[in-house]
Design a protein around this motif. Sequence first.
Motif, PDB file in Angstrom:
ATOM      1  N   ALA A 132      53.654 -48.024  24.422  1.00  0.00           N
ATOM      2  CA  ALA A 132      54.999 -48.118  24.987  1.00  0.00           C
ATOM      3  C   ALA A 132      55.159 -49.524  25.555  1.00  0.00           C
ATOM      4  CB  ALA A 132      55.210 -47.088  26.095  1.00  0.00           C
ATOM      5  N   VAL A 133      56.324 -49.785  26.119  1.00  0.00           N
ATOM      6  CA  VAL A 133      56.528 -51.015  26.876  1.00  0.00           C
ATOM      7  C   VAL A 133      56.363 -50.685  28.359  1.00  0.00           C
ATOM      8  CG1 VAL A 133      58.141 -52.849  27.487  1.00  0.00           C
ATOM      9  CG2 VAL A 133      58.089 -51.964  25.156  1.00  0.00           C
ATOM     10  N   TYR A 134      55.613 -51.504  29.040  1.00  0.00           N
ATOM     11  CA  TYR A 134      55.338 -51.294  30.463  1.00  0.00           C
ATOM     12  C   TYR A 134      56.025 -52.395  31.263  1.00  0.00           C
ATOM     13  CZ  TYR A 134      52.035 -47.755  29.098  1.00  0.00           C
ATOM     14  OH  TYR A 134      51.474 -46.611  28.581  1.00  0.00           O
ATOM     15  N   PHE A 135      56.769 -51.958  32.273  1.00  0.00           N
ATOM     16  CA  PHE A 135      57.470 -52.886  33.156  1.00  0.00           C
ATOM     17  C   PHE A 135      56.939 -52.754  34.569  1.00  0.00           C
ATOM     18  CE2 PHE A 135      60.928 -54.261  30.473  1.00  0.00           C
ATOM     19  CZ  PHE A 135      61.159 -53.205  29.613  1.00  0.00           C
ATOM     20  N   CYS A 136      56.767 -53.893  35.217  1.00  0.00           N
ATOM     21  CA  CYS A 136      56.586 -53.838  36.652  1.00  0.00           C
ATOM     22  C   CYS A 136      57.931 -54.165  37.297  1.00  0.00           C
ATOM     23  CB  CYS A 136      55.509 -54.797  37.131  1.00  0.00           C
ATOM     24  SG  CYS A 136      55.885 -56.534  36.906  1.00  0.00           S
ATOM     25  N   ALA A 137      58.117 -53.675  38.490  1.00  0.00           N
ATOM     26  CA  ALA A 137      59.350 -53.928  39.214  1.00  0.00           C
ATOM     27  C   ALA A 137      59.041 -54.057  40.699  1.00  0.00           C
ATOM     28  CB  ALA A 137      60.349 -52.788  38.980  1.00  0.00           C
ATOM     29  N   GLU A 138      59.808 -54.877  41.365  1.00  0.00           N
ATOM     30  CA  GLU A 138      59.625 -55.079  42.798  1.00  0.00           C
ATOM     31  C   GLU A 138      60.923 -54.783  43.525  1.00  0.00           C
ATOM     32  OE1 GLU A 138      59.234 -59.165  44.149  1.00  0.00           O
ATOM     33  OE2 GLU A 138      60.003 -59.886  42.241  1.00  0.00           O
ATOM     34  N   THR A 139      60.772 -54.370  44.757  1.00  0.00           N
ATOM     35  CA  THR A 139      61.923 -54.135  45.621  1.00  0.00           C
ATOM     36  C   THR A 139      61.827 -55.064  46.814  1.00  0.00           C
ATOM     37  OG1 THR A 139      62.045 -51.808  44.999  1.00  0.00           O
ATOM     38  CG2 THR A 139      63.164 -52.445  47.017  1.00  0.00           C
ATOM     39  N   PRO A 140      62.664 -56.093  46.846  1.00  0.00           N
ATOM     40  CA  PRO A 140      62.661 -56.963  48.024  1.00  0.00           C
ATOM     41  C   PRO A 140      63.134 -56.195  49.254  1.00  0.00           C
ATOM     42  CG  PRO A 140      63.710 -58.035  46.159  1.00  0.00           C
ATOM     43  CD  PRO A 140      63.536 -56.602  45.794  1.00  0.00           C
ATOM     44  N   TYR A 141      62.511 -56.460  50.352  1.00  0.00           N
ATOM     45  CA  TYR A 141      62.864 -55.783  51.598  1.00  0.00           C
ATOM     46  C   TYR A 141      64.333 -56.029  51.946  1.00  0.00           C
ATOM     47  CZ  TYR A 141      62.981 -54.732  56.574  1.00  0.00           C
ATOM     48  OH  TYR A 141      63.314 -54.231  57.804  1.00  0.00           O
ATOM     49  N   ASN A 142      65.014 -54.986  52.348  1.00  0.00           N
ATOM     50  CA  ASN A 142      66.382 -55.092  52.859  1.00  0.00           C
ATOM     51  C   ASN A 142      67.415 -55.578  51.840  1.00  0.00           C
ATOM     52  OD1 ASN A 142      66.992 -54.050  55.290  1.00  0.00           O
ATOM     53  ND2 ASN A 142      66.970 -55.966  56.415  1.00  0.00           N
ATOM     54  N   GLN A 143      67.225 -55.219  50.584  1.00  0.00           N
ATOM     55  CA  GLN A 143      68.223 -55.544  49.566  1.00  0.00           C
ATOM     56  C   GLN A 143      68.757 -54.280  48.911  1.00  0.00           C
ATOM     57  OE1 GLN A 143      67.686 -58.724  46.813  1.00  0.00           O
ATOM     58  NE2 GLN A 143      66.520 -59.988  48.247  1.00  0.00           N
ATOM     59  N   GLY A 144      68.905 -53.258  49.716  1.00  0.00           N
ATOM     60  CA  GLY A 144      69.556 -52.047  49.235  1.00  0.00           C
ATOM     61  C   GLY A 144      68.798 -51.296  48.176  1.00  0.00           C
ATOM     62  N   GLY A 145      67.491 -51.500  48.125  1.00  0.00           N
ATOM     63  CA  GLY A 145      66.695 -50.762  47.159  1.00  0.00           C
ATOM     64  C   GLY A 145      66.792 -51.289  45.749  1.00  0.00           C
ATOM     65  N   LYS A 146      67.353 -52.463  45.570  1.00  0.00           N
ATOM     66  CA  LYS A 146      67.447 -53.035  44.227  1.00  0.00           C
ATOM     67  C   LYS A 146      66.058 -53.268  43.663  1.00  0.00           C
ATOM     68  CE  LYS A 146      69.704 -56.799  44.627  1.00  0.00           C
ATOM     69  NZ  LYS A 146      70.584 -57.977  44.651  1.00  0.00           N
ATOM     70  N   LEU A 147      65.902 -52.884  42.410  1.00  0.00           N
ATOM     71  CA  LEU A 147      64.659 -53.164  41.692  1.00  0.00           C
ATOM     72  C   LEU A 147      64.854 -54.399  40.833  1.00  0.00           C
ATOM     73  CD1 LEU A 147      63.249 -49.781  40.334  1.00  0.00           C
ATOM     74  CD2 LEU A 147      62.274 -51.229  42.090  1.00  0.00           C
ATOM     75  N   ILE A 148      63.904 -55.298  40.890  1.00  0.00           N
ATOM     76  CA  ILE A 148      63.910 -56.466  40.010  1.00  0.00           C
ATOM     77  C   ILE A 148      62.806 -56.241  38.983  1.00  0.00           C
ATOM     78  CG2 ILE A 148      63.637 -58.952  39.864  1.00  0.00           C
ATOM     79  CD1 ILE A 148      64.506 -59.088  42.812  1.00  0.00           C
ATOM     80  N   PHE A 149      63.197 -56.235  37.722  1.00  0.00           N
ATOM     81  CA  PHE A 149      62.260 -55.921  36.649  1.00  0.00           C
ATOM     82  C   PHE A 149      61.734 -57.176  35.974  1.00  0.00           C
ATOM     83  CE2 PHE A 149      62.401 -51.361  35.942  1.00  0.00           C
ATOM     84  CZ  PHE A 149      63.489 -50.980  36.705  1.00  0.00           C
ATOM     85  N   GLY A 150      60.508 -57.086  35.499  1.00  0.00           N
ATOM     86  CA  GLY A 150      59.957 -58.108  34.642  1.00  0.00           C
ATOM     87  C   GLY A 150      60.373 -57.874  33.196  1.00  0.00           C
ATOM     88  N   GLN A 151      59.906 -58.742  32.307  1.00  0.00           N
ATOM     89  CA  GLN A 151      60.311 -58.671  30.913  1.00  0.00           C
ATOM     90  C   GLN A 151      59.639 -57.535  30.164  1.00  0.00           C
ATOM     91  OE1 GLN A 151      63.124 -60.533  31.101  1.00  0.00           O
ATOM     92  NE2 GLN A 151      62.691 -61.134  29.029  1.00  0.00           N
ATOM     93  N   GLY A 152      58.493 -57.085  30.581  1.00  0.00           N
ATOM     94  CA  GLY A 152      57.808 -55.993  29.911  1.00  0.00           C
ATOM     95  C   GLY A 152      56.651 -56.454  29.059  1.00  0.00           C
ATOM     96  N   THR A 153      55.662 -55.608  28.935  1.00  0.00           N
ATOM     97  CA  THR A 153      54.528 -55.818  28.034  1.00  0.00           C
ATOM     98  C   THR A 153      54.457 -54.639  27.092  1.00  0.00           C
ATOM     99  OG1 THR A 153      53.185 -57.091  29.587  1.00  0.00           O
ATOM    100  CG2 THR A 153      52.009 -55.936  27.850  1.00  0.00           C
ATOM    101  N   GLU A 154      54.410 -54.935  25.796  1.00  0.00           N
ATOM    102  CA  GLU A 154      54.311 -53.860  24.815  1.00  0.00           C
ATOM    103  C   GLU A 154      52.846 -53.560  24.558  1.00  0.00           C
ATOM    104  OE1 GLU A 154      56.336 -54.556  21.151  1.00  0.00           O
ATOM    105  OE2 GLU A 154      56.030 -52.499  20.453  1.00  0.00           O
ATOM    106  N   LEU A 155      52.456 -52.338  24.857  1.00  0.00           N
ATOM    107  CA  LEU A 155      51.080 -51.903  24.644  1.00  0.00           C
ATOM    108  C   LEU A 155      50.994 -51.134  23.339  1.00  0.00           C
ATOM    109  CD1 LEU A 155      48.153 -51.491  25.665  1.00  0.00           C
ATOM    110  CD2 LEU A 155      48.963 -49.398  26.786  1.00  0.00           C
ATOM    111  N   SER A 156      50.091 -51.558  22.483  1.00  0.00           N
ATOM    112  CA  SER A 156      49.880 -50.891  21.206  1.00  0.00           C
ATOM    113  C   SER A 156      48.445 -50.393  21.166  1.00  0.00           C
ATOM    114  CB  SER A 156      50.137 -51.876  20.067  1.00  0.00           C
ATOM    115  OG  SER A 156      49.840 -51.290  18.825  1.00  0.00           O
ATOM    116  N   VAL A 157      48.273 -49.100  20.930  1.00  0.00           N
ATOM    117  CA  VAL A 157      46.944 -48.502  20.924  1.00  0.00           C
ATOM    118  C   VAL A 157      46.552 -48.183  19.483  1.00  0.00           C
ATOM    119  CG1 VAL A 157      45.494 -46.643  21.796  1.00  0.00           C
ATOM    120  CG2 VAL A 157      47.391 -47.525  23.187  1.00  0.00           C
ATOM    121  N   LYS A 158      45.467 -48.773  19.040  1.00  0.00           N
ATOM    122  CA  LYS A 158      45.003 -48.560  17.673  1.00  0.00           C
ATOM    123  C   LYS A 158      44.027 -47.395  17.633  1.00  0.00           C
ATOM    124  CE  LYS A 158      43.637 -52.806  17.721  1.00  0.00           C
ATOM    125  NZ  LYS A 158      43.010 -54.106  17.378  1.00  0.00           N
ATOM    126  N   PRO A 159      44.226 -46.473  16.689  1.00  0.00           N
ATOM    127  CA  PRO A 159      43.329 -45.300  16.609  1.00  0.00           C
ATOM    128  C   PRO A 159      41.953 -45.670  16.061  1.00  0.00           C
ATOM    129  CG  PRO A 159      44.962 -45.220  14.870  1.00  0.00           C
ATOM    130  CD  PRO A 159      45.317 -46.411  15.725  1.00  0.00           C
TER     131      PRO A 159
END
Lengths: 113, 111
Positions: free
Chosen positions: A86-113
């Motif tokens: 899947a694509v994995y995103f991290c996100a941060e919530t700056p203090y006192n900004q109404g709970g806004k999440l700031i997302f990164g661009q994402g990392t696509e994880l591929s699992v080979k069998p």
Amino acid sequence: GESVGLHLPTLSVQEGDNSIINCAYSNSASDYFIWYKQESGKGPQFIIDIRSNMDKRQGQRVTVLLNKTVKHLSLQIAATQPGDSAVYFCAETPYNQGGKLIFGQGTELSVKP
Amino acid sequence: DGGITQSPKYLFRKEGQNVTLSCEQNLNHDAMYWYRQDPGQGLRLIYYSQIVNDFQKGDIAEGYSVSREKKESFPLTVTSAQKNPTAFYLCASSPAGYGYTFGSGTRLTVV
């Protein structure tokens, strides 16, 4: 502007190996961080979160590490499975900004069998 | 089951048309959010609302409008002023700014 960035856009691992997904954040005022998993065409799913007063938090097969000194966040997935692909995103919530999440661009994880 | 529902799943818009995307939650969450996601990109905040009858612009509010007349509902209108509306739109809610729950998204395409 403030943003959360990821070091690697793609990551390919062998089934059964451990995966490490990294994230750099820029806002030192952020006090809450979340990792999301997003499968194609779906909304993000919560994986694990961590508050800024912690360095490490463990869930089922996942661990999040927070290094506030260098503003770095990582997600470790143990014994990676094909269903973890899947694509994995991290996100941060700056203090006192109404709970806004700031997302990164994402990392696509591929699992080979 | 508690959750957040977005509809429709797919939406097609003609040039110059306004369209409204629905977002409903039965989680009793105070805050609701709209994000836009372009292919291969992260999520960008359009609008958010922390309480009924109040909302704030996010980072990319131009060409969009919202309302929050009920706690459960936070519809997003994509107006004709939004020149590049084709994207995947995600609605989320949270009880107090933590622990977001996302909907399954609406994919909007301009035809």
